[in-house]
Structure formats: structure tokens, C-alpha cells
Motif scaffolding. Sequence first.
Motif, PDB file in Angstrom:
ATOM      1  N   GLY A  31      19.352 -21.717  17.587  1.00  0.00           N
ATOM      2  CA  GLY A  31      17.326 -21.916  17.539  1.00  0.00           C
ATOM      3  C   GLY A  31      17.166 -20.430  18.576  1.00  0.00           C
ATOM      4  O   GLY A  31      17.216 -19.373  19.336  1.00  0.00           O
ATOM      5  N   ALA A  32      15.699 -20.190  18.182  1.00  0.00           N
ATOM      6  CA  ALA A  32      14.724 -19.270  19.340  1.00  0.00           C
ATOM      7  C   ALA A  32      15.465 -19.230  20.383  1.00  0.00           C
ATOM      8  O   ALA A  32      14.804 -18.321  20.824  1.00  0.00           O
ATOM      9  N   ASN A  33      15.345 -20.961  20.973  1.00  0.00           N
ATOM     10  CA  ASN A  33      15.405 -21.242  22.551  1.00  0.00           C
ATOM     11  C   ASN A  33      16.790 -20.551  22.577  1.00  0.00           C
ATOM     12  O   ASN A  33      17.227 -21.859  23.602  1.00  0.00           O
ATOM     13  N   SER A  34      17.725 -20.122  22.047  1.00  0.00           N
ATOM     14  CA  SER A  34      19.284 -20.313  22.555  1.00  0.00           C
ATOM     15  C   SER A  34      19.655 -20.517  23.749  1.00  0.00           C
ATOM     16  O   SER A  34      19.766 -20.040  24.723  1.00  0.00           O
TER      17      SER A  34
ATOM     18  N   ALA B 285      20.356 -15.292  16.945  1.00  0.00           N
ATOM     19  CA  ALA B 285      20.200 -13.137  17.408  1.00  0.00           C
ATOM     20  C   ALA B 285      19.094 -12.324  16.724  1.00  0.00           C
ATOM     21  O   ALA B 285      18.618 -11.640  17.147  1.00  0.00           O
ATOM     22  N   HIS B 286      18.232 -13.352  15.924  1.00  0.00           N
ATOM     23  CA  HIS B 286      16.932 -12.851  15.803  1.00  0.00           C
ATOM     24  C   HIS B 286      16.043 -12.869  14.705  1.00  0.00           C
ATOM     25  O   HIS B 286      16.412 -14.240  14.815  1.00  0.00           O
ATOM     26  N   LEU B 287      14.453 -13.114  15.323  1.00  0.00           N
ATOM     27  CA  LEU B 287      13.261 -13.686  14.692  1.00  0.00           C
ATOM     28  C   LEU B 287      12.531 -12.628  13.606  1.00  0.00           C
ATOM     29  O   LEU B 287      12.974 -11.337  14.138  1.00  0.00           O
TER      30      LEU B 287
ATOM     31  N   ILE C 161      13.176  -7.965   8.806  1.00  0.00           N
ATOM     32  CA  ILE C 161      12.215  -7.850   9.645  1.00  0.00           C
ATOM     33  C   ILE C 161      10.771  -6.806   9.363  1.00  0.00           C
ATOM     34  O   ILE C 161       9.497  -6.585   9.566  1.00  0.00           O
ATOM     35  N   ARG C 162      11.067  -5.485  10.137  1.00  0.00           N
ATOM     36  CA  ARG C 162      10.441  -4.499   9.268  1.00  0.00           C
ATOM     37  C   ARG C 162       9.564  -4.801   7.881  1.00  0.00           C
ATOM     38  O   ARG C 162       7.995  -4.448   7.821  1.00  0.00           O
ATOM     39  N   ARG C 163       9.934  -5.119   6.701  1.00  0.00           N
ATOM     40  CA  ARG C 163       9.249  -5.391   5.354  1.00  0.00           C
ATOM     41  C   ARG C 163       9.044  -6.501   5.738  1.00  0.00           C
ATOM     42  O   ARG C 163       6.711  -7.227   5.642  1.00  0.00           O
ATOM     43  N   ALA C 164       8.694  -7.687   6.468  1.00  0.00           N
ATOM     44  CA  ALA C 164       7.746  -8.825   6.775  1.00  0.00           C
ATOM     45  C   ALA C 164       6.787  -8.222   7.664  1.00  0.00           C
ATOM     46  O   ALA C 164       5.293  -8.674   7.384  1.00  0.00           O
TER      47      ALA C 164
END
Length: 360
Positions: free
Chosen positions: A21-24, A147-149, A200-203
Motif C-alpha cells: 500500500g501507499a505507506n509501504s 510503487a504508484h498512487l 496518472i496524467r489522464r486521471a
Amino acid sequence: MDRSTGERHRVLAGYVLGCDGANSLTRTAIGASMRDLRFAQRWLVVDVDTEADLAAWEGVHQVCDPHRPATYMRIGATRYRWEFRLRPGETAADYQAMDRLHPLIAPWTKDIAPERLELLRVAEYTFRAQLADRWRERRIFLLGDAAHLTPPFIGQGMGAGLRDASNLAWKLAGVLDGSLSERVLDTYQAEREPHVRTLIRRAKLVGTTMTEGGELGNLIRAAVVPRLHRVPGLQQRMLRSETPARRRTDLVLRPRLRRTLAGTLCPNPVLEHGRRLDEVAAGRFAIVTAIHPAAGQHAAIDRRGAVLLLARPGSELDRWLLGGDATAAAIRPDGTVLSAGRDLSALCDTLLRSGGQNTS
């Protein structure tokens, strides 16, 4: 450590995949850091259970209001979810009681009494756009949110994590059974990061379009958005989440100067026996060809543990090959085209050199 008993266990593994997760903790342990792609929004997430009929459209509702952007969706037989962007100074603690929350959800619940609405969860999330600078340290890998959010506006967060696993799992299997060189693991981040960055850019673009711009933004959305479906191809482009063509790697053999299918995704059509291509391939390498192979070629494909798929004239696979100026393609277990062209014998040799063994 077992959190319920406090008992400690030790596990010896050849490889470690950090999907935490985000706080890996895995990311911290390997010394990787997140690169900020300049997007952060605080949102309130609310789950409500009720037997009452909200009489709302069953799809996802997106409220494009810069003052209070919101999302609504049904997520179960009697469970509903709302997400509201928090304003400066607000926190989830402000909405722990139904009397405070009810004005936000009233446009959907209408005349349903608050007593009939059971508040199941109220939480705060910060939607971010970030990429880890390193996804691997020797035998340790990062996958998914570690690895990515990505902001949630095009719904690709979980899909990106699944694509990570799909890309890495068969390579690890091949390395462990000896059919692939360990150097192919270097292709994991090289292949996945460009796709994640694109999504990510599209989001970010969709999120900004839906939530920013103040009153002018509202006027533009009111005037333009209802008419966007009239722009040819725009809806398909916005919703498309296919992987961009991969760059040249040990497992993507792209010629430098001519158009090729190598690095793109193979279609997944229903074949003549009623099963889809990925069901038939079942985690193996595959040869898709419009030309019947010679007996020796067929035997070589079998010996390599690959599956042979004939593209019938006029079929989706046949049209796909024609569109890529090819009569045959070698497909990796994750559906990516390893190589494509008009020489079936050369493709069979490519499979052998690339370790095209059964990795299921």
C-alpha cells in the motif's frame, strides 16, 4: 509477527513482492522514495446501509461542482457510497454523526428519514499522484500503491496494481524454473512505469476538469460536457486504458524504423470453441498465426511449451495481424506481443531465445 497472538515467524523467500500500500514498509526498507506529480486532494468517504429504495440511477454519479465535488455509487444490495471533497479546515471528524452528514447526502436520500440510514464508515483519504523512483532492490519488488498512487477519477488504481502483478509474475516464474534469465526482471519497471505515468496524467486531467475552475469552470462544464459525446472518438479515447506500446526490452523485440505489433497487447477475442484467447493460452507463451505451420514448426512450438492459435480468415485475430502488417505474432503470458512479422520460423526461434517455455 502475528498481531493477534504476538507470535513471531520467520519466512525464507527467494523473492519478496511488496504489495503493502501507499505507506509501504517495503518501499521504506529498500530506500525508495515517492516522486510527487503535483496532485493532492482531501476527500471524505462515506458508506451507508439502508433497506430504503433511493430510486437513483444505478451507475456512478459524478458531481462536477468546484465548491463540493462528489461521487455516488451503489456498492451492494443495501450499501451505498458517497465521496465528497473536503474544504479547507474540514476533517472526517466533522461528519461522524448522521445529523451532520445528512445535508450532504440528502440530494440522493430525499425524503428518507435519517433514522433509516445506518452510517457504516466515515473516513478521510488524500488522493495523490506519485511514482516511486525505484521499484526494485535486488530481489525485492514494489507493486500497486507501494510503487504508484493515482487519483481515482478514471478508476484505474486497482487495475494498475493487477497489471503490475501480471507483468512480473510470469517473469519470476520463468526465472525460478530456469527458462528465463534473471536479467528479464530488469524489464518490470521499464515496462510498467510509462503506462502508469500515462494513466496518472489522464486521471489528473479528468479530476481537474471535474473539480476546478470556479464559476467559469461550472459554466464551461454546463455548456460543453453535455455535448462531448458528439465529438467523434473522444469518449473512446478518454475511457481507453490499454497499455501504451512498450519500449524495446529483452522481451519486446521492436524494429526501430517500421510499424510493428511488438510491444502492444494482443486482443482477447472469443475463439471458435467458445473460450477466450487468454483462457486457451492459460499463462503460456503463444504463437498467433494466419498461416498453417509446417509439421516441424508445430512440433517446435509444442516442445517449447507454447500454444498455437490459428487466426481464421476474417476473424478478429486475422484483422489484427493484417492491421499490423504481420502474418504471425509471438505473445507473452501477459498478453504483450514479444515479436511479430511474416516469418513464422523466425518467430519460433525468437521464442526459443527468449525462453519461451511453459511458465504456468
